[in-house]
Design a protein around this motif. Structure first.
Motif, short mmCIF file in Angstrom:
data_model
loop_
_atom_site.label_atom_id
_atom_site.label_comp_id
_atom_site.label_asym_id
_atom_site.label_seq_id
_atom_site.Cartn_x
_atom_site.Cartn_y
_atom_site.Cartn_z
N GLY A 1 -0.06 9.18 -22.66
CA GLY A 1 1.50 9.53 -21.70
C GLY A 1 2.62 8.58 -22.73
O GLY A 1 4.09 8.58 -22.07
N ASP A 2 2.49 8.35 -23.83
CA ASP A 2 3.38 7.81 -24.67
C ASP A 2 3.72 7.82 -25.84
O ASP A 2 2.70 9.83 -26.04
N ARG A 3 4.77 7.67 -26.36
CA ARG A 3 5.22 8.41 -27.74
C ARG A 3 5.62 7.32 -28.87
O ARG A 3 6.33 6.56 -28.33
N ALA A 4 5.16 7.71 -29.28
CA ALA A 4 4.87 7.04 -30.39
C ALA A 4 5.91 7.74 -32.24
O ALA A 4 5.50 9.26 -32.34
N ARG A 5 6.42 7.29 -32.91
CA ARG A 5 6.60 7.45 -34.24
C ARG A 5 6.28 7.34 -35.17
O ARG A 5 5.20 6.19 -35.12
N LEU A 6 5.77 7.71 -36.14
CA LEU A 6 5.11 7.50 -37.71
C LEU A 6 5.69 7.41 -38.81
O LEU A 6 6.59 7.45 -39.23
N GLU A 7 5.70 5.87 -38.82
CA GLU A 7 6.56 5.17 -39.79
C GLU A 7 6.33 5.80 -41.55
O GLU A 7 4.95 6.39 -41.63
N ASP A 8 7.39 5.37 -42.15
CA ASP A 8 6.83 6.41 -43.69
C ASP A 8 5.44 5.10 -44.39
O ASP A 8 4.88 5.87 -45.04
N VAL B 1 -6.51 7.63 -33.73
CA VAL B 1 -5.75 7.70 -32.87
C VAL B 1 -4.57 9.26 -33.45
O VAL B 1 -4.49 9.09 -35.00
N ALA B 2 -4.35 9.61 -32.95
CA ALA B 2 -3.18 10.55 -33.71
C ALA B 2 -1.74 11.07 -33.42
O ALA B 2 -1.39 10.41 -31.91
N VAL B 3 -1.50 11.07 -33.31
CA VAL B 3 0.34 11.46 -33.21
C VAL B 3 0.43 12.86 -33.45
O VAL B 3 0.73 13.19 -34.52
N LEU B 4 0.35 14.03 -32.49
CA LEU B 4 1.16 15.26 -32.72
C LEU B 4 2.51 15.50 -32.14
O LEU B 4 3.21 15.12 -30.81
N ASP C 1 2.74 21.26 -30.00
CA ASP C 1 2.24 22.03 -30.18
C ASP C 1 0.65 21.35 -30.95
O ASP C 1 -0.26 22.35 -31.14
N GLY C 2 0.59 20.50 -30.44
CA GLY C 2 -0.49 19.66 -31.01
C GLY C 2 -0.92 19.41 -32.71
O GLY C 2 -2.06 19.17 -33.07
N ALA C 3 0.04 19.49 -33.24
CA ALA C 3 -0.31 19.48 -34.71
C ALA C 3 -0.23 17.83 -35.21
O ALA C 3 0.85 17.37 -34.63
N PRO C 4 -0.46 17.07 -36.16
CA PRO C 4 -0.40 16.06 -36.30
C PRO C 4 1.67 15.70 -37.09
O PRO C 4 1.26 16.69 -37.79
N VAL C 5 2.15 14.44 -36.53
CA VAL C 5 4.15 15.05 -37.53
C VAL C 5 3.75 14.11 -38.11
O VAL C 5 2.69 14.03 -38.90
N GLU C 6 4.52 14.44 -39.32
CA GLU C 6 4.74 14.46 -40.57
C GLU C 6 5.28 12.89 -40.74
O GLU C 6 6.37 12.29 -39.60
N PRO C 7 5.65 11.92 -41.42
CA PRO C 7 6.49 10.80 -41.89
C PRO C 7 7.60 11.07 -40.98
O PRO C 7 8.32 11.44 -41.56
#
Length: 510
Positions: free
Chosen positions: A386-393, A334-337, A340-346
Protein backbone atom coordinates in the motif's frame (compact mmCIF):
# COMPACT_ATOMS: atom_id res chain seq x y z
CA UNK A 1 12.33 -32.26 1.36
CA UNK A 2 11.73 -28.94 3.12
CA UNK A 3 13.42 -28.64 6.50
CA UNK A 4 10.89 -27.58 9.19
CA UNK A 5 11.27 -24.05 10.51
CA UNK A 6 12.91 -23.95 13.96
CA UNK A 7 11.59 -27.41 14.96
CA UNK A 8 13.25 -27.20 18.39
CA UNK A 9 12.93 -23.49 19.10
CA UNK A 10 10.18 -21.16 20.25
CA UNK A 11 9.96 -17.96 22.30
CA UNK A 12 10.20 -19.89 25.55
CA UNK A 13 13.35 -21.67 24.36
CA UNK A 14 15.02 -18.32 23.67
CA UNK A 15 14.21 -17.00 27.15
CA UNK A 16 15.43 -20.18 28.85
CA UNK A 17 18.61 -20.40 26.77
CA UNK A 18 19.88 -16.98 27.82
CA UNK A 19 18.90 -17.70 31.44
CA UNK A 20 21.10 -20.80 31.24
CA UNK A 21 24.16 -19.45 29.41
CA UNK A 22 24.19 -15.92 30.89
CA UNK A 23 21.99 -15.96 34.02
CA UNK A 24 23.57 -12.92 35.65
CA UNK A 25 23.66 -10.76 32.55
CA UNK A 26 21.40 -7.73 32.83
CA UNK A 27 18.48 -7.94 30.37
CA UNK A 28 15.71 -5.47 31.31
CA UNK A 29 16.02 -2.14 33.06
CA UNK A 30 12.84 -0.21 33.84
CA UNK A 31 13.45 3.55 33.82
CA UNK A 32 10.25 5.22 35.05
CA UNK A 33 9.98 8.98 35.35
CA UNK A 34 8.94 9.18 39.00
CA UNK A 35 10.46 6.12 40.67
CA UNK A 36 13.87 4.45 40.99
CA UNK A 37 14.99 2.16 38.19
CA UNK A 38 14.52 -1.61 38.47
CA UNK A 39 16.57 -4.31 36.75
CA UNK A 40 16.08 -7.95 35.73
CA UNK A 41 18.90 -10.28 34.86
CA UNK A 42 18.31 -12.93 32.20
CA UNK A 43 17.63 -15.52 34.92
CA UNK A 44 15.29 -13.19 36.84
CA UNK A 45 13.34 -12.36 33.70
CA UNK A 46 13.00 -16.07 32.85
CA UNK A 47 11.85 -16.84 36.38
CA UNK A 48 9.14 -14.16 36.32
CA UNK A 49 7.98 -15.25 32.87
CA UNK A 50 7.68 -18.84 34.11
CA UNK A 51 5.81 -17.73 37.24
CA UNK A 52 3.33 -15.71 35.21
CA UNK A 53 2.82 -18.57 32.74
CA UNK A 54 2.13 -20.92 35.65
CA UNK A 55 -0.39 -18.45 37.07
CA UNK A 56 -2.07 -18.16 33.67
CA UNK A 57 -2.36 -21.94 33.41
CA UNK A 58 -3.81 -22.15 36.92
CA UNK A 59 -6.52 -19.74 35.83
CA UNK A 60 -7.48 -21.79 32.82
CA UNK A 61 -5.36 -20.39 29.97
CA UNK A 62 -4.47 -23.13 27.51
CA UNK A 63 -2.34 -23.22 24.34
CA UNK A 64 -4.05 -21.27 21.59
CA UNK A 65 -6.10 -19.11 23.98
CA UNK A 66 -5.93 -15.35 23.27
CA UNK A 67 -4.82 -13.17 26.20
CA UNK A 68 -5.28 -9.43 25.71
CA UNK A 69 -2.67 -6.92 26.89
CA UNK A 70 -4.00 -3.41 27.57
CA UNK A 71 -0.85 -1.90 29.01
CA UNK A 72 1.33 1.13 28.56
CA UNK A 73 5.10 0.60 28.37
CA UNK A 74 5.91 -1.28 31.56
CA UNK A 75 7.84 -4.42 32.52
CA UNK A 76 4.49 -6.16 33.06
CA UNK A 77 3.81 -5.88 29.32
CA UNK A 78 7.03 -7.68 28.43
CA UNK A 79 6.56 -10.31 31.13
CA UNK A 80 2.93 -10.98 30.20
CA UNK A 81 3.63 -11.04 26.45
CA UNK A 82 6.54 -13.44 26.90
CA UNK A 83 4.64 -15.62 29.38
CA UNK A 84 1.66 -15.96 27.04
CA UNK A 85 3.72 -16.73 23.94
CA UNK A 86 6.10 -19.11 25.72
CA UNK A 87 3.20 -21.26 26.99
CA UNK A 88 1.56 -21.40 23.56
CA UNK A 89 -1.17 -18.86 24.24
CA UNK A 90 -1.63 -15.84 21.95
CA UNK A 91 -0.76 -12.35 23.18
CA UNK A 92 -3.25 -9.79 21.80
CA UNK A 93 -1.51 -6.40 21.87
CA UNK A 94 -4.01 -3.55 22.20
CA UNK A 95 -3.56 0.20 22.35
CA UNK A 96 -3.90 1.17 26.03
CA UNK A 97 -5.50 4.45 24.91
CA UNK A 98 -8.35 2.66 23.13
CA UNK A 99 -11.91 3.73 23.79
CA UNK A 100 -14.33 1.26 25.37
CA UNK A 101 -15.89 0.76 21.93
CA UNK A 102 -12.50 -0.05 20.40
CA UNK A 103 -11.71 -2.42 23.28
CA UNK A 104 -15.08 -4.14 22.94
CA UNK A 105 -14.46 -4.75 19.26
CA UNK A 106 -10.88 -6.00 19.60
CA UNK A 107 -11.54 -8.19 22.65
CA UNK A 108 -14.56 -9.74 20.97
CA UNK A 109 -12.97 -10.10 17.55
CA UNK A 110 -9.85 -11.75 18.98
CA UNK A 111 -11.89 -14.00 21.26
CA UNK A 112 -9.73 -13.02 24.23
CA UNK A 113 -10.53 -15.20 27.24
CA UNK A 114 -8.40 -13.20 29.69
CA UNK A 115 -6.64 -9.85 29.89
CA UNK A 116 -3.79 -8.04 31.60
CA UNK A 117 -4.49 -4.33 31.98
CA UNK A 118 -3.06 -1.30 33.70
CA UNK A 119 -4.95 -0.17 36.79
CA UNK A 120 -6.40 2.90 35.08
CA UNK A 121 -7.95 0.80 32.27
CA UNK A 122 -9.08 -2.27 34.21
CA UNK A 123 -12.65 -1.04 34.70
CA UNK A 124 -12.96 -0.17 31.01
CA UNK A 125 -11.68 -3.60 30.00
CA UNK A 126 -14.19 -5.22 32.35
CA UNK A 127 -16.98 -3.10 30.88
CA UNK A 128 -15.94 -3.92 27.33
CA UNK A 129 -15.69 -7.67 27.99
CA UNK A 130 -17.49 -8.68 31.22
CA UNK A 131 -17.17 -12.43 30.52
CA UNK A 132 -13.36 -12.60 30.69
CA UNK A 133 -12.12 -15.64 32.57
CA UNK A 134 -9.85 -13.39 34.60
CA UNK A 135 -8.42 -9.88 34.50
CA UNK A 136 -4.91 -9.36 35.89
CA UNK A 137 -4.20 -5.78 36.88
CA UNK A 138 -0.82 -4.07 36.67
CA UNK A 139 -0.08 -1.55 39.38
CA UNK A 140 -2.60 -2.81 41.95
CA UNK A 141 -2.90 -5.33 44.78
CA UNK A 142 -5.14 -8.36 45.20
CA UNK A 143 -5.36 -11.96 44.09
CA UNK A 144 -5.30 -11.15 40.37
CA UNK A 145 -2.77 -8.34 40.51
CA UNK A 146 0.25 -8.95 38.31
CA UNK A 147 2.50 -8.48 41.34
CA UNK A 148 0.62 -11.30 43.12
CA UNK A 149 0.79 -13.61 40.09
CA UNK A 150 4.55 -13.12 39.96
CA UNK A 151 4.79 -14.71 43.43
CA UNK A 152 3.57 -18.01 41.95
CA UNK A 153 6.05 -20.88 42.16
CA UNK A 154 6.92 -21.76 38.54
CA UNK A 155 6.10 -25.25 37.33
CA UNK A 156 7.90 -27.14 34.58
CA UNK A 157 5.71 -25.62 31.86
CA UNK A 158 4.41 -27.32 28.76
CA UNK A 159 5.75 -28.77 25.57
CA UNK A 160 7.60 -26.94 22.84
CA UNK A 161 5.22 -24.74 20.87
CA UNK A 162 4.98 -25.45 17.13
CA UNK A 163 6.75 -22.96 14.88
CA UNK A 164 3.56 -22.24 12.91
CA UNK A 165 1.37 -21.73 16.01
CA UNK A 166 -0.07 -18.19 16.42
CA UNK A 167 1.84 -16.29 19.08
CA UNK A 168 0.95 -12.59 18.89
CA UNK A 169 -1.70 -10.37 17.34
CA UNK A 170 -1.49 -6.65 16.64
CA UNK A 171 -4.41 -4.58 15.41
CA UNK A 172 -3.37 -2.29 12.59
CA UNK A 173 -5.18 0.70 11.13
CA UNK A 174 -5.74 0.85 7.41
CA UNK A 175 -8.37 1.36 4.75
CA UNK A 176 -11.16 -0.46 6.59
CA UNK A 177 -13.57 0.90 9.18
CA UNK A 178 -12.24 -1.50 11.81
CA UNK A 179 -8.58 -2.44 12.40
CA UNK A 180 -7.40 -5.83 11.17
CA UNK A 181 -5.74 -8.34 13.49
CA UNK A 182 -2.29 -9.23 12.15
CA UNK A 183 -1.28 -12.71 13.31
CA UNK A 184 2.36 -13.57 14.04
CA UNK A 185 3.53 -17.11 14.63
CA UNK A 186 6.25 -18.40 16.94
CA UNK A 187 8.52 -18.50 13.87
CA UNK A 188 7.64 -14.87 13.09
CA UNK A 189 8.74 -13.83 16.59
CA UNK A 190 12.08 -15.63 16.30
CA UNK A 191 12.54 -14.18 12.80
CA UNK A 192 11.94 -10.68 14.20
CA UNK A 193 14.64 -11.19 16.79
CA UNK A 194 17.21 -12.72 14.47
CA UNK A 195 16.75 -10.32 11.55
CA UNK A 196 16.43 -7.25 13.77
CA UNK A 197 19.67 -8.23 15.48
CA UNK A 198 21.44 -8.51 12.11
CA UNK A 199 20.09 -5.23 10.74
CA UNK A 200 21.11 -3.29 13.86
CA UNK A 201 24.35 -5.14 14.42
CA UNK A 202 23.35 -5.94 17.99
CA UNK A 203 25.33 -8.08 20.39
CA UNK A 204 25.44 -8.91 24.11
CA UNK A 205 27.20 -5.61 24.89
CA UNK A 206 24.48 -3.43 23.37
CA UNK A 207 21.92 -1.45 25.35
CA UNK A 208 18.74 -0.69 23.41
CA UNK A 209 16.73 2.28 24.67
CA UNK A 210 13.05 1.45 24.09
CA UNK A 211 10.59 4.32 24.36
CA UNK A 212 8.18 3.68 21.47
CA UNK A 213 4.90 1.86 22.28
CA UNK A 214 5.26 -1.86 22.89
CA UNK A 215 1.91 -2.66 21.27
CA UNK A 216 3.45 -1.54 17.95
CA UNK A 217 5.81 -3.51 15.72
CA UNK A 218 8.62 -0.98 16.14
CA UNK A 219 8.88 -1.36 19.91
CA UNK A 220 7.99 -5.05 20.09
CA UNK A 221 9.94 -6.38 17.10
CA UNK A 222 12.75 -3.96 16.30
CA UNK A 223 13.74 -3.24 19.92
CA UNK A 224 12.48 -5.92 22.33
CA UNK A 225 12.65 -9.10 20.24
CA UNK A 226 15.96 -8.04 18.71
CA UNK A 227 17.46 -7.61 22.17
CA UNK A 228 15.87 -10.83 23.40
CA UNK A 229 17.64 -12.65 20.58
CA UNK A 230 20.99 -10.81 20.67
CA UNK A 231 21.73 -11.20 24.36
CA UNK A 232 21.84 -7.45 24.97
CA UNK A 233 19.91 -5.23 27.34
CA UNK A 234 16.66 -3.31 26.99
CA UNK A 235 16.19 -0.04 28.87
CA UNK A 236 12.44 0.60 28.89
CA UNK A 237 10.94 4.06 29.27
CA UNK A 238 7.18 4.63 29.90
CA UNK A 239 7.04 6.67 26.70
CA UNK A 240 9.15 9.00 24.61
CA UNK A 241 10.13 12.16 26.46
CA UNK A 242 12.35 14.75 24.80
CA UNK A 243 13.22 16.28 28.19
CA UNK A 244 14.32 12.94 29.67
CA UNK A 245 15.74 11.21 26.59
CA UNK A 246 19.38 12.20 26.94
CA UNK A 247 19.51 11.84 30.72
CA UNK A 248 18.20 8.25 30.53
CA UNK A 249 20.48 7.51 27.56
CA UNK A 250 23.62 8.62 29.39
CA UNK A 251 22.71 7.11 32.77
CA UNK A 252 22.15 3.66 31.27
CA UNK A 253 24.86 3.85 28.58
CA UNK A 254 22.45 3.23 25.71
CA UNK A 255 24.16 2.24 22.46
CA UNK A 256 21.15 2.00 20.14
CA UNK A 257 17.60 3.35 19.88
CA UNK A 258 14.74 3.36 17.40
CA UNK A 259 12.98 6.64 16.72
CA UNK A 260 10.24 8.03 14.49
CA UNK A 261 10.40 11.40 12.77
CA UNK A 262 8.38 12.99 15.57
CA UNK A 263 11.18 12.12 18.02
CA UNK A 264 13.80 13.78 15.81
CA UNK A 265 11.73 16.95 15.58
CA UNK A 266 11.15 17.00 19.34
CA UNK A 267 14.88 16.53 20.07
CA UNK A 268 16.03 19.18 17.59
CA UNK A 269 16.51 21.91 20.21
CA UNK A 270 17.81 19.71 23.05
CA UNK A 271 21.37 19.97 24.25
CA UNK A 272 23.29 16.77 23.53
CA UNK A 273 25.70 15.54 26.22
CA UNK A 274 29.21 14.56 25.21
CA UNK A 275 29.16 11.45 27.39
CA UNK A 276 26.58 9.40 25.51
CA UNK A 277 27.48 5.91 24.25
CA UNK A 278 25.32 5.70 21.12
CA UNK A 279 26.77 4.13 17.99
CA UNK A 280 23.61 4.37 15.90
CA UNK A 281 19.88 5.01 15.68
CA UNK A 282 17.20 3.45 13.49
CA UNK A 283 14.42 5.42 11.81
CA UNK A 284 12.36 5.65 8.63
CA UNK A 285 15.17 7.19 6.57
CA UNK A 286 18.97 7.25 6.51
CA UNK A 287 20.64 10.32 7.97
CA UNK A 288 24.30 11.24 8.16
CA UNK A 289 25.74 11.94 11.62
CA UNK A 290 24.10 15.10 12.91
CA UNK A 291 23.97 17.18 16.13
CA UNK A 292 20.42 16.00 16.94
CA UNK A 293 21.64 12.39 17.28
CA UNK A 294 24.80 13.22 19.14
CA UNK A 295 26.87 12.79 16.01
CA UNK A 296 25.92 9.20 15.21
CA UNK A 297 24.36 8.00 11.92
CA UNK A 298 20.71 7.05 11.55
CA UNK A 299 20.04 3.78 9.72
CA UNK A 300 16.94 3.98 7.57
CA UNK A 301 14.47 1.14 7.29
CA UNK A 302 11.01 0.25 6.08
CA UNK A 303 8.76 -2.25 7.77
CA UNK A 304 5.16 -2.81 8.74
CA UNK A 305 3.24 -5.14 11.02
CA UNK A 306 2.69 -7.52 8.13
CA UNK A 307 6.43 -7.79 7.35
CA UNK A 308 7.46 -8.48 10.98
CA UNK A 309 10.93 -6.94 10.44
CA UNK A 310 12.57 -4.69 7.79
CA UNK A 311 12.36 -5.66 4.09
CA UNK A 312 14.31 -2.47 3.32
CA UNK A 313 17.21 -1.34 5.49
CA UNK A 314 20.19 1.01 5.40
CA UNK A 315 23.78 -0.17 5.68
CA UNK A 316 25.55 -0.22 9.01
CA UNK A 317 29.08 -0.08 7.58
CA UNK A 318 28.46 1.39 4.13
CA UNK A 319 26.01 4.23 4.55
CA UNK A 320 23.26 4.72 2.06
CA UNK A 321 21.87 7.87 0.48
CA UNK A 322 20.60 10.31 3.15
CA UNK A 323 16.83 10.51 2.98
CA UNK A 324 16.45 7.02 1.52
CA UNK A 325 15.05 4.01 3.37
CA UNK A 326 18.10 1.96 2.38
CA UNK A 327 18.22 -1.10 0.13
CA UNK A 328 16.28 -4.36 -0.14
CA UNK A 329 17.26 -6.55 2.79
CA UNK A 330 18.82 -9.91 1.83
CA UNK A 331 16.19 -11.76 3.88
CA UNK A 332 13.31 -10.55 1.66
CA UNK A 333 12.42 -10.04 -1.99
CA UNK A 334 11.43 -6.46 -2.81
CA UNK A 335 9.87 -5.07 -5.98
CA UNK A 336 8.80 -1.59 -7.13
CA UNK A 337 6.18 -2.03 -9.84
CA UNK A 338 4.46 0.32 -12.26
CA UNK A 339 0.70 0.34 -12.95
CA UNK A 340 1.09 -2.56 -15.36
CA UNK A 341 2.92 -4.68 -12.80
CA UNK A 342 6.35 -4.31 -14.44
CA UNK A 343 9.50 -3.33 -12.51
CA UNK A 344 10.19 0.40 -12.72
CA UNK A 345 13.36 1.88 -14.14
CA UNK A 346 15.82 3.75 -11.87
CA UNK A 347 14.46 7.19 -11.05
CA UNK A 348 10.82 6.08 -11.33
CA UNK A 349 8.15 5.61 -8.67
CA UNK A 350 5.91 2.60 -8.22
CA UNK A 351 4.03 0.37 -5.82
CA UNK A 352 6.21 -1.30 -3.19
CA UNK A 353 5.74 -5.07 -2.95
CA UNK A 354 7.47 -7.55 -0.65
CA UNK A 355 7.76 -11.32 -0.89
CA UNK A 356 8.77 -13.78 1.79
CA UNK A 357 7.39 -16.81 3.57
CA UNK A 358 4.00 -16.56 5.24
CA UNK A 359 4.24 -17.30 8.94
CA UNK A 360 8.02 -16.84 8.97
CA UNK A 361 9.21 -13.60 7.35
CA UNK A 362 5.68 -12.34 6.65
CA UNK A 363 2.60 -12.43 8.87
CA UNK A 364 0.47 -15.56 8.85
CA UNK A 365 -2.94 -14.00 8.19
CA UNK A 366 -5.49 -11.37 9.13
CA UNK A 367 -7.47 -12.87 11.99
CA UNK A 368 -10.87 -14.25 10.91
CA UNK A 369 -10.60 -12.47 7.56
CA UNK A 370 -9.47 -14.78 4.75
CA UNK A 371 -10.77 -12.37 2.11
CA UNK A 372 -8.61 -9.50 3.41
CA UNK A 373 -5.66 -11.87 3.67
CA UNK A 374 -6.12 -12.93 0.05
CA UNK A 375 -6.41 -9.30 -1.10
CA UNK A 376 -3.12 -8.48 0.63
CA UNK A 377 -1.20 -10.73 -1.78
CA UNK A 378 -0.85 -10.92 -5.54
CA UNK A 379 -1.52 -14.31 -7.21
CA UNK A 380 2.23 -14.99 -7.26
CA UNK A 381 2.70 -14.30 -3.56
CA UNK A 382 3.82 -10.66 -3.33
CA UNK A 383 2.56 -8.68 -0.34
CA UNK A 384 0.99 -5.41 -1.50
CA UNK A 385 2.23 -2.90 1.07
CA UNK A 386 0.00 0.00 0.00
CA UNK A 387 3.05 2.27 -0.11
CA UNK A 388 4.80 3.86 -3.06
CA UNK A 389 8.57 4.16 -3.35
CA UNK A 390 11.12 5.57 -5.78
CA UNK A 391 13.96 3.43 -7.07
CA UNK A 392 16.99 5.70 -7.02
CA UNK A 393 19.84 5.52 -9.52
CA UNK A 394 22.15 4.09 -6.87
CA UNK A 395 19.79 1.23 -6.00
CA UNK A 396 18.40 2.70 -2.79
CA UNK A 397 14.66 3.12 -2.23
CA UNK A 398 13.02 6.35 -1.11
CA UNK A 399 9.57 6.51 0.43
CA UNK A 400 7.13 8.59 -1.62
CA UNK A 401 3.67 8.19 -0.11
CA UNK A 402 1.38 5.78 1.66
CA UNK A 403 -2.18 4.92 0.86
CA UNK A 404 -3.96 8.25 1.17
CA UNK A 405 -6.55 6.80 3.55
CA UNK A 406 -3.84 6.01 6.11
CA UNK A 407 -2.51 9.04 7.99
CA UNK A 408 0.77 9.09 9.89
CA UNK A 409 0.14 11.04 13.10
CA UNK A 410 3.27 11.38 15.23
CA UNK A 411 4.57 8.07 13.87
CA UNK A 412 1.30 6.16 14.36
CA UNK A 413 -0.83 4.88 11.48
CA UNK A 414 -4.39 6.20 11.63
CA UNK A 415 -6.99 4.90 9.19
CA UNK A 416 -9.35 7.55 7.89
CA UNK A 417 -12.24 5.03 7.60
CA UNK A 418 -12.07 4.41 11.35
CA UNK A 419 -12.62 8.10 12.03
CA UNK A 420 -15.33 8.35 9.39
CA UNK A 421 -17.18 5.47 11.07
CA UNK A 422 -17.30 7.45 14.33
CA UNK A 423 -18.60 10.53 12.52
CA UNK A 424 -21.27 8.57 10.65
CA UNK A 425 -22.57 7.29 13.99
CA UNK A 426 -23.96 10.77 14.72
CA UNK A 427 -27.65 11.10 13.70
CA UNK A 428 -28.13 13.34 10.69
CA UNK A 429 -24.70 12.77 9.10
CA UNK A 430 -24.95 11.82 5.44
CA UNK A 431 -21.27 11.60 4.58
CA UNK A 432 -17.89 12.16 6.18
CA UNK A 433 -14.42 12.52 4.70
CA UNK A 434 -11.21 12.60 6.76
CA UNK A 435 -7.86 13.70 5.37
CA UNK A 436 -4.51 14.76 6.79
CA UNK A 437 -3.42 18.33 7.38
CA UNK A 438 0.32 19.06 7.55
CA UNK A 439 1.57 19.56 11.10
CA UNK A 440 5.05 20.82 12.00
CA UNK A 441 5.49 18.43 14.94
CA UNK A 442 3.27 15.40 14.26
CA UNK A 443 3.75 15.29 10.49
CA UNK A 444 0.03 15.39 9.83
CA UNK A 445 -3.20 15.42 11.83
CA UNK A 446 -6.73 14.34 10.87
CA UNK A 447 -9.30 16.92 9.78
CA UNK A 448 -12.93 15.92 9.16
CA UNK A 449 -15.33 17.29 6.57
CA UNK A 450 -18.93 16.36 7.37
CA UNK A 451 -21.98 16.64 5.09
CA UNK A 452 -25.33 16.59 6.97
CA UNK A 453 -28.47 15.07 5.55
CA UNK A 454 -30.91 17.61 4.05
CA UNK A 455 -32.78 19.34 6.86
CA UNK A 456 -30.72 17.70 9.63
CA UNK A 457 -29.01 19.70 12.35
CA UNK A 458 -25.53 18.40 13.08
CA UNK A 459 -23.20 20.21 15.46
CA UNK A 460 -19.45 20.06 15.78
CA UNK A 461 -19.88 19.29 19.50
CA UNK A 462 -21.92 16.17 18.72
CA UNK A 463 -19.34 15.01 16.20
CA UNK A 464 -16.46 15.59 18.60
CA UNK A 465 -18.29 13.74 21.40
CA UNK A 466 -18.81 10.73 19.16
CA UNK A 467 -15.12 10.67 18.27
CA UNK A 468 -14.16 11.01 21.94
CA UNK A 469 -16.44 8.07 22.83
CA UNK A 470 -15.36 5.78 20.01
CA UNK A 471 -11.74 6.60 19.20
CA UNK A 472 -8.27 6.55 20.71
CA UNK A 473 -7.08 10.16 21.25
CA UNK A 474 -4.53 10.06 18.42
CA UNK A 475 -7.32 9.23 15.94
CA UNK A 476 -9.62 12.08 16.91
CA UNK A 477 -9.92 14.92 14.35
CA UNK A 478 -8.11 18.10 15.29
CA UNK A 479 -10.79 20.02 13.44
CA UNK A 480 -14.32 19.23 12.27
CA UNK A 481 -15.82 21.22 9.40
CA UNK A 482 -19.53 20.95 8.60
CA UNK A 483 -19.93 21.61 4.89
CA UNK A 484 -22.78 22.07 2.42
CA UNK A 485 -21.08 19.93 -0.24
CA UNK A 486 -18.05 17.74 -0.79
CA UNK A 487 -15.89 17.83 -3.92
CA UNK A 488 -16.47 14.87 -6.23
CA UNK A 489 -14.32 12.85 -8.61
CA UNK A 490 -15.31 10.13 -11.05
CA UNK A 491 -18.08 7.72 -9.99
CA UNK A 492 -19.28 10.39 -7.52
CA UNK A 493 -16.51 9.53 -5.01
CA UNK A 494 -15.31 12.23 -2.65
CA UNK A 495 -12.27 13.94 -4.16
CA UNK A 496 -10.08 13.73 -1.08
CA UNK A 497 -7.11 15.07 -3.06
CA UNK A 498 -8.91 18.41 -3.32
CA UNK A 499 -9.49 18.47 0.44
CA UNK A 500 -5.81 17.70 1.07
CA UNK A 501 -4.78 20.47 -1.32
CA UNK A 502 -7.09 22.90 0.49
CA UNK A 503 -5.56 22.08 3.89
CA UNK A 504 -2.00 22.20 2.50
CA UNK A 505 -2.64 25.65 1.03
CA UNK A 506 -4.11 26.90 4.31
CA UNK A 507 -1.12 25.57 6.21
CA UNK A 508 1.28 27.25 3.79
CA UNK A 509 -0.55 30.55 4.20
CA UNK A 510 -0.86 30.27 7.91
Amino acid sequence: MTVPVAPTRDVGWLVRRWATVAPDRRFLTWAPFDQPSATWTRAEFARDVAALATAFRARGVRPGDPVALVLTNHPDFLLAWTAATSMGAVAVCLNPGSSVDELRYALGHSGSIAAVASADRADDVGTAMPDLRFLAVSGSSGDDAVATLLDTEPDQGGRLVAADAPASIQYTSGTTARPKGVVWTQANCLWAGQVGTAHQGLGPADVNLLHLPLFHTNGLSYSFLSSLWSGGEVVLMPKFSASRFWDVSVRHRATWTSVVSFCLRALADREVPDAHAYRGWGSSSCLDPAPVTGGVPVVGWFGMTETVSHPVVGGLLHRDRPGSMGRPAPEYEVAVLDDDGAPVEPGATGALHVRGRRGVSLFLEYLHDPEATARAFTPDGWLVTGDRARLEDDGTLSFVERDKDVLKVGGENVGAPEIERALLAVPGVQEAAVVGRPDPMLGEVPVAFVLPRPGAEVTADALERSCADLLTPVKRPREVRIVAALPRSTLDKVAKAELRSLLAAESADG
